[in-house]
Design an enzyme around this catalytic site. Structure first.
Site, short mmCIF file in Angstrom:
data_model
loop_
_atom_site.label_atom_id
_atom_site.label_comp_id
_atom_site.label_asym_id
_atom_site.label_seq_id
_atom_site.Cartn_x
_atom_site.Cartn_y
_atom_site.Cartn_z
N ASP A 249 0.51 -1.25 -2.03
CA ASP A 249 1.52 -1.61 -1.04
C ASP A 249 1.58 -3.11 -0.82
OD1 ASP A 249 -0.47 -2.37 0.89
OD2 ASP A 249 -0.71 -0.27 1.46
N LYS A 271 6.04 -1.56 1.81
CA LYS A 271 6.98 -1.48 2.92
C LYS A 271 7.01 -2.83 3.62
CE LYS A 271 5.69 3.34 3.79
NZ LYS A 271 4.52 3.35 2.89
N MET A 384 0.97 -4.11 13.39
CA MET A 384 2.43 -4.12 13.18
C MET A 384 3.19 -4.41 14.47
SD MET A 384 2.43 -0.69 10.78
CE MET A 384 1.33 0.15 11.93
#
Length: 460
Positions: A249, A271, A384
């Protein structure tokens, strides 16, 4: 890479050495370990080179260099003590498309000789591009002490049976799995101990067994840590080197990815903020599909796969498909960011508990137990949370935390892009904007942040 590392076949290589002092002798000594045909040209010859000539190991011409000496040569080492002569020979060789090395003059080297760990037929060659010879010598000493001399026996054993294995096992994957099992097991141990008869018997039994050609796929869910490759576990590195396929990722650093087996297939499923290149359910199915095809699959995740890494979802899918797996934990972003920022997540005078939460926005809101988070003597770590920073500050104040509570933002923890800013709920948004904090960024809330200035040790 300025210099491309290759190993030349020296069976029919013709090599010229210009100069015959002790510096040239060191290069000749290295060449004599190969099958190259060596010609030496020099008006003065040291005792070492004279001995090589007397023994018939080199062809010696005792005179000054002439242009015709380059005829039919494929490689040239220039080692005279006259820089103008060295430069002239270099220019002539380059004009004739001959590989040339002017000893101890890197700008005039079309190729350079590496530092070598010799366990023939296993050869390890290293280079610093001529910029750090002492460091290179240090690394070589380390490797010499770590790699057993008897590893050469394994190389000879592998050479002996290579063609037989090729005939028996038709695919590259089958052969690689077979050899890995051999080198990891008692067959290799017997070879290293000199028990060749026992080793060969066990080897042939294994090769002729019914399961020699069977390849079963497996998934290794590996935590890649926060970015610094030195923080990988030994087990993670070992499995990364065994992988046929690597699914990784965005949070996996290029330095970590560089440690993956060179010829493994690499599939990016990263992502970015507010943008998903591959939906999670498709990633789950991809892992199962690759393993069912007989591949060893490394699912490489930034941080730890079980802390906001959705590793549990991936394993559920693997179980549904009957795929075996292993989980290798990694240093999660919270530990990495806090440690490198000098912010202890717990401290007797500041925090008696720590909680991890996601700051990910969904429909412009963050659905969390704010009352449970806004507790005294507690550190909160938000993953995040860059986009949701205004909501985080607002909700924590609304649920009872003082507006002057210390808060830190750590960008790209443990890497060269590592950056830390601190403030309070009232000031952090403006500070983060001025510092141009970019994802990935972690948020740490609590009294422990006040220790950053005192304990901060990492300067990228």
């Amino acid at each position: 890479m300025k210099y491309f590392p290759i190993f030349l076949d020296t069976q029919d290589l013709t090599c010229l050495v210009v100069g015959a002092g002790e510096v040239a002798a060191r290069k000749i000594e290295l060449l004599l370990k190969t099958s190259a045909k060596i010609t030496v040209v020099a008006p003065w010859v040291c005792d070492t080179v004279k001995r090589y000539a007397t023994e018939g190991r080199v062809h010696l011409i005792e005179r000054i260099f002439e242009s015709d000496d380059l005829n039919d040569k494929q490689m040239v080492f220039v080692a005279t003590d006259d820089s103008q002569i060295n430069k002239g020979i270099h220019d002539e060789a380059r004009a004739l498309k001959i590989l040339v090395n002017v000893v101890d003059n890197t700008p005039l080297c079309q190729f350079i000789t590496p530092s070598i760990v010799d366990r023939s037929p296993i050869i390890i060659a290293m280079s610093s591009g001529g910029v750090a010879p002492v460091l290179l010598r240090y690394m070589r000493q380390k490797l010499e002490s770590l790699i057993p001399q008897k590893i050469s026996l394994l190389g000879q054993f592998s050479e002996k049976f290579r063609e037989l294995v090729k005939q028996k096992l038709k695919t590259v994957t089958e052969r690689r799995y077979f050899w890995e099992d051999v080198l990891d097991g008692d067959i290799a141990e017997n070879v290293m101990q000199g028990n060749n008869q026992i080793a060969e018997q066990k080897f042939l039994e294994k090769l002729n067994s019914d399961d020699a050609s069977q390849t079963q796929g497996e998934v290794y869910l590996v935590g890649a840590g926060p970015g610094d490759p030195d923080l990988l576990t030994f087990r993670a590195l070992r499995l990364m080197q065994k992988a046929d396929v690597v699914v990784y990722d965005r949070l996996v650093s290029p330095e970590v990815l560089e440690l993956v087996r060179r010829d493994a297939e690499k599939i990016y499923v990263g992502k970015a903020k507010s943008k998903h290149s591959v939906p999670q359910d498709e990633i789950n199915e991809l892992l199962a599909k690759q393993a069912l095809a007989g591949n060893r699959v490394v699912r490489l995740k930034g941080g730890d796969p079980f802390i906001f890494g959705r590793g549990g979802e991936e394993l559920e899918t693997l179980i549904e498909h009957g795929v075996s797996f292993q989980v290798v934990p990694g240093i999660t972003a919270a530990n990495g960011a806090a440690s490198y920022a000098g912010i202890p997540l717990t401290h007797r005078d500041h925090a008696k508990s720590v909680v991890f939460a996601t700051g990910h926005l969904r429909d412009n809101s963050i659905n969390l137990n704010w009352q449970g988070l806004a507790q005294p003597d507690q550190t909160i770590v938000f993953y995040m949370g860059l986009t949701g920073l205004p909501i985080i500050c607002e909700q924590l104040v609304k649920h009872g935390m003082p507006a002057n509570t210390p808060i830190a933002m750590v960008q790209s923890a443990t890497t060269e892009q590592h950056k830390v800013v601190t403030g309070t709920f009232e000031t952090i948004q403006e500070i983060a904007i001025k510092a141009n904090i970019q994802p990935p960024a972690l948020i740490i809330v609590g009294s422990v942040v006040s220790l950053h200035e005192k304990l901060n040790w990492f300067t990228p």
